[in-house]
Design a protein around this motif. Sequence first.
Motif, PDB file in Angstrom:
ATOM      1  N   PRO A 586       0.744  -1.124   0.064  1.00  0.00           N
ATOM      2  CA  PRO A 586      -0.167  -0.161   0.226  1.00  0.00           C
ATOM      3  C   PRO A 586       0.967   1.147  -0.041  1.00  0.00           C
ATOM      4  O   PRO A 586       2.141   1.257   0.302  1.00  0.00           O
ATOM      5  CB  PRO A 586      -0.719  -0.027   1.386  1.00  0.00           C
ATOM      6  CG  PRO A 586       0.018  -1.009   2.299  1.00  0.00           C
ATOM      7  CD  PRO A 586       0.728  -1.897   1.086  1.00  0.00           C
ATOM      8  N   PRO A 587       0.356   2.409  -0.481  1.00  0.00           N
ATOM      9  CA  PRO A 587       1.109   3.751  -0.477  1.00  0.00           C
ATOM     10  C   PRO A 587       1.157   4.224   0.929  1.00  0.00           C
ATOM     11  O   PRO A 587       0.552   3.942   1.802  1.00  0.00           O
ATOM     12  CB  PRO A 587       0.341   4.722  -1.390  1.00  0.00           C
ATOM     13  CG  PRO A 587      -1.224   3.980  -1.238  1.00  0.00           C
ATOM     14  CD  PRO A 587      -0.950   2.472  -1.177  1.00  0.00           C
ATOM     15  N   VAL A 588       2.414   5.042   1.015  1.00  0.00           N
ATOM     16  CA  VAL A 588       2.435   5.651   2.567  1.00  0.00           C
ATOM     17  C   VAL A 588       2.651   7.086   2.476  1.00  0.00           C
ATOM     18  O   VAL A 588       3.172   7.572   1.413  1.00  0.00           O
ATOM     19  CB  VAL A 588       3.953   5.039   2.842  1.00  0.00           C
ATOM     20  CG1 VAL A 588       4.268   5.579   4.281  1.00  0.00           C
ATOM     21  CG2 VAL A 588       3.945   3.392   3.197  1.00  0.00           C
ATOM     22  N   THR A 589       2.051   7.793   3.055  1.00  0.00           N
ATOM     23  CA  THR A 589       2.318   9.209   3.292  1.00  0.00           C
ATOM     24  C   THR A 589       3.399   9.596   4.071  1.00  0.00           C
ATOM     25  O   THR A 589       3.626   9.150   5.158  1.00  0.00           O
ATOM     26  CB  THR A 589       0.925  10.116   3.910  1.00  0.00           C
ATOM     27  OG1 THR A 589      -0.286   9.471   2.798  1.00  0.00           O
ATOM     28  CG2 THR A 589       1.045  11.426   3.694  1.00  0.00           C
ATOM     29  N   VAL A 590       4.520  10.273   3.451  1.00  0.00           N
ATOM     30  CA  VAL A 590       5.634  10.516   4.203  1.00  0.00           C
ATOM     31  C   VAL A 590       5.403  11.611   5.495  1.00  0.00           C
ATOM     32  O   VAL A 590       4.846  12.603   5.088  1.00  0.00           O
ATOM     33  CB  VAL A 590       6.764  11.129   3.090  1.00  0.00           C
ATOM     34  CG1 VAL A 590       7.962  11.558   4.119  1.00  0.00           C
ATOM     35  CG2 VAL A 590       6.861  10.173   2.207  1.00  0.00           C
TER      36      VAL A 590
END
Length: 648
Positions: A586-590
């Motif tokens: 899944p994508p990650v928000t930095v």
Amino acid sequence: MSQFDRVPPHTGNQRAHRRGTPCSSYTRIVTVHSQPLIGATIDARYRVDAFVARGGMATVYRATDLRLDRTVALKVMHGSLAEDHEFVARFVREARAAAQLSHPAIVGVYDQGEADGFVYLAMEYVDGQTLRDVLKKRGRLTPLEALSVIEPVLEALIAAHNGGFAHRDIKPENVLISTDGRVKVADFGLARAIVTSETTGLTQGLLIGTVAYLAPEQVERGVADARTDVYSAGIVLYESIVGQTPFTGETPMSVAYQHVHAHVPAPSAIRPEIPHQVDELVLTATKQDPTQRFADASDFANSLRTVRSLLPSESPGANSESRTVILDRTESTVTVGPWTTTPVPPSPGSAAAASAAIASAGAATGVLPNAPGMQGPPGGPWVATGSNETTVQPIPEPQVVEAGGNAEPPAPPEQPKQRRPRRFRILIAALVLALIGAATGVGAWAYTKSQIVTVPSLVGMSPAEAKATLAPNDVNLAVAGEDFSATVPKGAILLTDPAAGTTIKRGETVTARTSAGPQTVKLPKVTGLKQAKAEANLRAIGLTAQSSEEFSDSVDKGVVISSDPKTGTVVQVGSAVSLVVSKGPPPVTVPSVVAMDRASAVAKLQSLGLKVAIRNQLPVVVVGRVYSQNPGPGTVIPKGSTVTITLV
């Protein structure tokens, strides 16, 4: 002026170049023509005279070759396909492959070209019908008739196999029977050279052929050789003598699945009268394992001739089914109903008997047609075949003398009554005969009608219920096997031969096939496979796939995570299987780690599944805190990506 007249003329060199152009050079867009071709002249040579047939790739017309003054079959590629370079290349390969084959049982290819916006083949024109047409009219052939048709088909395949070609699409539609009884194989358009494995990539994943006649190896691997044609010819022989193909299904894929996983049954299982030698011929040709079949068409043909020599000859007039022999054109007697055109000779003495009967009845002098010349079926109409006339003189009545008395002198003879005109008497006789014939015909019609019954609909009934339904009409029921069905309950009647609504005679038998219930398969393992491979495996066994995606930390992108139903579940053919396919991590928000100390920043980023790269802003780290980061806070990146932090 038609669109063909408006096409600018081409030079001879241009035309020669087009006819010899390699496949890769067909690059220009070909105009899609919507107007009919009848009456047009293509390439200044072929005048289109009549429509013949339309196939999946091209339309066939009867045409006249104006240069050689002969009739040809002109095969013109469909305009929509002519724009596809791959189809055009295949069309050209068809011409080149078929032109190399020369045999009396193969439809010849004369010419190939591209002109006036059309890609075409000029082929031998066969005036006749296809084996499919014959089977539609007759239902099935006798074993000897079927062997007589299949033998030239095998001879055509022998020529093709010797030349290094496989047909790949043997079926009744491609078997032509001319009006003079010659059998020819058509459409070597899907034939490909039987070549070494280096070129098999050209057909990888391409399933060419008609599903009812496909060999198992065509379904599984898309490969074809001489034994593939042997299998298809065996299926055509089966259908010719049984009246149906061995495998049926609600979808093409379910039929293909049966070719791979089921054995072709013996023809006698449905038609018990078929000799066991013919059973063995069909079963050997249609073995699932190619190595167990006849090695090639020549091997098949030799066995066929041996079997045919062992079968008893069939009498063309033995029964109603064998009255017409499709390959025997030598019969000269015309048969109409139970009466033939062969004259029936009069019985001896019939003239004398007729004269005596008339004389003894004391009939007046008359003129009647001679009895020997009267011929015809019982009940008329009778036809006078001679012009001789029989004249019968009246017999004078004897004189009567009373007892004890003298005989009175005879009275003067009365003047004979004037005879009615001969034409009137003939008319009366004709009317009487017509009335007798009509009465006889009405009686025969009434009797015949009482012997005819209509087959009722038996679908959905149990065999016992069907027998009880047919019994009052003196019709028997024979159950000859079963087929899969998703709509008719298992054990119930699925179909009948003849079908409901057909009229038959009392005492005849209706053959039925019962339902085996829905066809089922065990769901194979698809988890861990790439999505395309998993969906292809499901389609191969008659199932459909419905795919959805979700993120996964443990499964690579594009790989199946799970299926519903699970692996090993027995499901109905045609049903849908839900696949969950991985979209990757899944994508990650930095997050923002600026001003954090090194340890805290690294820990926070790694807790989110991100990797960390560290660099120093100055030659010496003074504070030990994060001065900047890349990517910046709020950026959405795939899990596992790297974030670079700079320390001061």
